[in-house]
Design a protein around this motif. Structure first.
Motif, mmCIF file in Angstrom:
data_model
loop_
_atom_site.group_PDB
_atom_site.id
_atom_site.type_symbol
_atom_site.label_atom_id
_atom_site.label_comp_id
_atom_site.label_asym_id
_atom_site.label_seq_id
_atom_site.Cartn_x
_atom_site.Cartn_y
_atom_site.Cartn_z
ATOM 1 N N LYS A 218 0.824 -1.212 0.000
ATOM 2 C CA LYS A 218 0.000 0.000 0.000
ATOM 3 C C LYS A 218 0.859 1.263 0.000
ATOM 4 O O LYS A 218 0.437 2.306 -0.523
ATOM 5 C CB LYS A 218 -0.937 0.015 1.200
ATOM 6 C CG LYS A 218 -0.237 0.056 2.552
ATOM 7 C CD LYS A 218 -1.228 0.067 3.696
ATOM 8 C CE LYS A 218 -0.516 0.138 5.045
ATOM 9 N NZ LYS A 218 -1.490 0.146 6.176
ATOM 10 N N SER A 223 -3.414 4.760 -2.748
ATOM 11 C CA SER A 223 -4.834 4.437 -2.822
ATOM 12 C C SER A 223 -5.372 4.764 -4.207
ATOM 13 O O SER A 223 -4.686 5.385 -5.027
ATOM 14 C CB SER A 223 -5.603 5.228 -1.762
ATOM 15 O OG SER A 223 -5.514 6.618 -2.019
ATOM 16 N N SER A 224 -6.618 4.352 -4.467
ATOM 17 C CA SER A 224 -7.227 4.613 -5.774
ATOM 18 C C SER A 224 -7.422 6.106 -6.015
ATOM 19 O O SER A 224 -7.342 6.584 -7.144
ATOM 20 C CB SER A 224 -8.570 3.893 -5.889
ATOM 21 O OG SER A 224 -9.441 4.289 -4.832
#
Length: 245
Positions: A218, A223-224
């Protein structure tokens, strides 16, 4: 008596009575999605540039009869250690530091929608200019490396119980420095013709971090909503067989 004249009707419109097409107002264009250009570090031939052929896993495996703590920390003769990654990254940044200033890099950016924040002494997230952020990181890491209680240098001296978590924190911060250089200063790396060296250092860093569980996926990919730019580079190197999945 004369018949009242009926009002004249407008002629029924036909194709002959419409104005020619070139005289009609232009139709509104449908919205199109603009694809951002691919970063240079993902473009060929730069993404393939490296000093090492093959998979980097082969050079990060723990040698026989070597203590894992010393291998991860610092050991004369080791090709893999936190000390080596810090030293080499610091040298690279020193070369391009004059291009990373308050005006060019007002935030610690690592992607189109990602800016890292620093945790202040009162535990608040604050935005810092990239050179300030990187100076904080490098000073903090150097102080830890110089601390004999954190990175023991004497024979027989034990590593503290907090050593694994400390190294993970160091790794996360060094990753952010790599991410900023790739996102904001890779063109300067290219200008110096140092992309094979910098790519190899980063691939080595990733392989070592994943081998010894110092690096979270991560942290590499983000993140998206706020992806890390180098996340795609990591995936590209996996597909090329340079890194393990």
């Amino acid at each position: 008596m004369t018949r009242a004249q009926r009002p004249k009707r407008s002629p029924t419109p036909t194709s002959a009575t419409f104005p020619p097409a070139e005289m009609l107002p232009p139709k509104p264009l449908s919205p199109t999605t603009v694809t951002p250009p691919k970063p240079l570090y993902l473009s060929s031939p730069f993404v393939e540039a490296a000093l090492v052929n093959g998979n980097f896993k082969t050079i990060v495996m723990l040698p026989k009869y070597v203590d894992i703590m010393e291998w991860v920390a610092v050991n004369s003769g080791c090709v893999s250690s936190v000390f080596d990654f810090y030293t080499n990254l610091n040298e690279f940044y020193g070369v391009i530091a004059e291009c990373c200033n308050q005006q060019s890099c007002p935030k610690m950016s690592a992607g189109p929608a990602l800016n890292y924040t620093w945790i202040s002494q009162d535990r608040k997230s604050v935005h810092l200019a990239a050179p300030t952020y990187i100076d904080y990181v490098m000073t903090w890491v150097q102080n830890l490396l110089d601390d004999d209680n954190t990175f023991p240098t004497k024979a027989g001296q034990e590593f503290p119980q907090s050593f694994p978590s400390t190294v993970k924190h160091i790794y996360r911060q060094l990753l952010r420095v790599f991410a900023h250089i790739y996102h904001s200063h890779y063109h300067q790396i290219l200008h110096l013709r140092s992309e094979p060296h910098f790519n190899s250092l980063f691939a080595h860093f990733l392989a070592f971090g994943r081998e010894y569980e110092l690096l979270e996926v991560k942290d590499v990919k983000g993140s998206s909503s706020a992806p890390v730019g180098i996340g795609q580079l990591w995936e590209a190197w996996q597909q090329m067989g340079k890194l393990e999945g």
